[in-house]
Design a protein around this motif. Structure first.
Motif, mmCIF file in Angstrom:
data_model
loop_
_atom_site.group_PDB
_atom_site.id
_atom_site.type_symbol
_atom_site.label_atom_id
_atom_site.label_comp_id
_atom_site.label_asym_id
_atom_site.label_seq_id
_atom_site.Cartn_x
_atom_site.Cartn_y
_atom_site.Cartn_z
ATOM 1 N N LEU A 191 0.809 -1.227 0.000
ATOM 2 C CA LEU A 191 0.000 0.000 0.000
ATOM 3 C C LEU A 191 0.836 1.268 0.000
ATOM 4 N N ARG A 192 2.157 1.136 0.100
ATOM 5 C CA ARG A 192 3.003 2.314 0.315
ATOM 6 C C ARG A 192 2.850 3.367 -0.772
ATOM 7 N N ARG A 193 2.657 2.956 -2.011
ATOM 8 C CA ARG A 193 2.545 3.928 -3.102
ATOM 9 C C ARG A 193 1.288 4.790 -2.979
ATOM 10 N N TYR A 194 0.313 4.306 -2.201
ATOM 11 C CA TYR A 194 -0.918 5.076 -2.015
ATOM 12 C C TYR A 194 -0.901 5.874 -0.718
ATOM 13 N N GLY A 195 0.206 5.814 0.020
ATOM 14 C CA GLY A 195 0.284 6.426 1.341
ATOM 15 C C GLY A 195 0.425 7.928 1.312
ATOM 16 N N PRO A 196 0.528 8.520 2.500
ATOM 17 C CA PRO A 196 0.565 9.986 2.615
ATOM 18 C C PRO A 196 1.841 10.576 2.055
#
Length: 207
Positions: A191-196
């Motif tokens: 999910l990191r690419r969608y993170g803040p």
């Protein structure tokens, strides 16, 4: 707020239809997993139209927090007393996540009751999110649900048990399955690419 995956997505990965007991649990597990993903990423992720947000700019730039931005409908100035000027003209959207107020600020006609000729905050109406939800996000939510759904025990941390002499084994480290869905390190990597992202615009209130 809609779940980021559906029961049909869980069944597709399970390879069979849900049992009655599983079918009763899946809606709550999907809701819990979706909430954890949104909390981790700081993003709503599914498509939202007409979201209203009040932001404080850095210089003349507003950075919109929810991604991807698909449209910016209007920008209005908000005064120190909370009153607002109707939709401004002259602002520009970069097609991604920034609104430039340079010309809107120069051309703005602020009420005489506003002491500062330049307002401190702006209200933006915009559309954002994915339609459909990205496959990686959906499959991560399904994985979170399945780990819990297929756990041999409702006891968090128990990943194996044997009836008889009754043996069980505890999962080591974080991400133990059981009664509640959890977000593992592998989930976070997915999910990191969608993170803040770090940015300077300040959100002052939710619309």
């Amino acid at each position: 707020m809609a779940d980021l995956a559906a029961a049909a997505d869980v069944e597709a990965r399970l390879g069979r239809e849900l049992t009655d007991e599983e079918e009763a649990r899946v809606p709550a597990l999907l809701a819990d997993a979706s909430a954890l993903v949104r909390e981790f990423t700081g993003q709503q992720l599914d498509a939202v139209a007409g979201d209203t947000i009040v932001l404080r700019p850095v210089g003349s730039l507003l950075r919109l927090p929810q991604r991807p931005v698909t449209a910016v409908t209007s920008v209005s100035a908000v005064g120190p007393d909370g009153s607002s000027v109707g939709a401004l003209s002259g602002w520009t959207w970069d097609g991604r996540d920034k609104v430039d107020l340079t010309w809107a600020q120069r051309a703005g006609s602020w009420p005489t009751t506003w002491r500062d000729p330049l307002p401190d905050t702006y209200q933006v109406v915009y559309d954002h999110g994915y339609d459909p939800v990205p496959h990686t996000v959906m499959s991560t939510v399904c994985a979170m649900v399945l780990r819990t759904l297929l756990s041999p025990s409702m006891t968090p941390g128990m990943v194996a048990e044997r009836i008889g002499s009754y043996n069980y084994q505890l999962q080591q480290g974080s991400g133990a399955v059981g009664a509640s869905v959890v977000l593992t390190e592998d989930d976070e990597k997915s999910l990191r690419r969608y993170g803040p992202r770090r940015f300077g615009t300040i959100q002052t209130e939710a619309g």
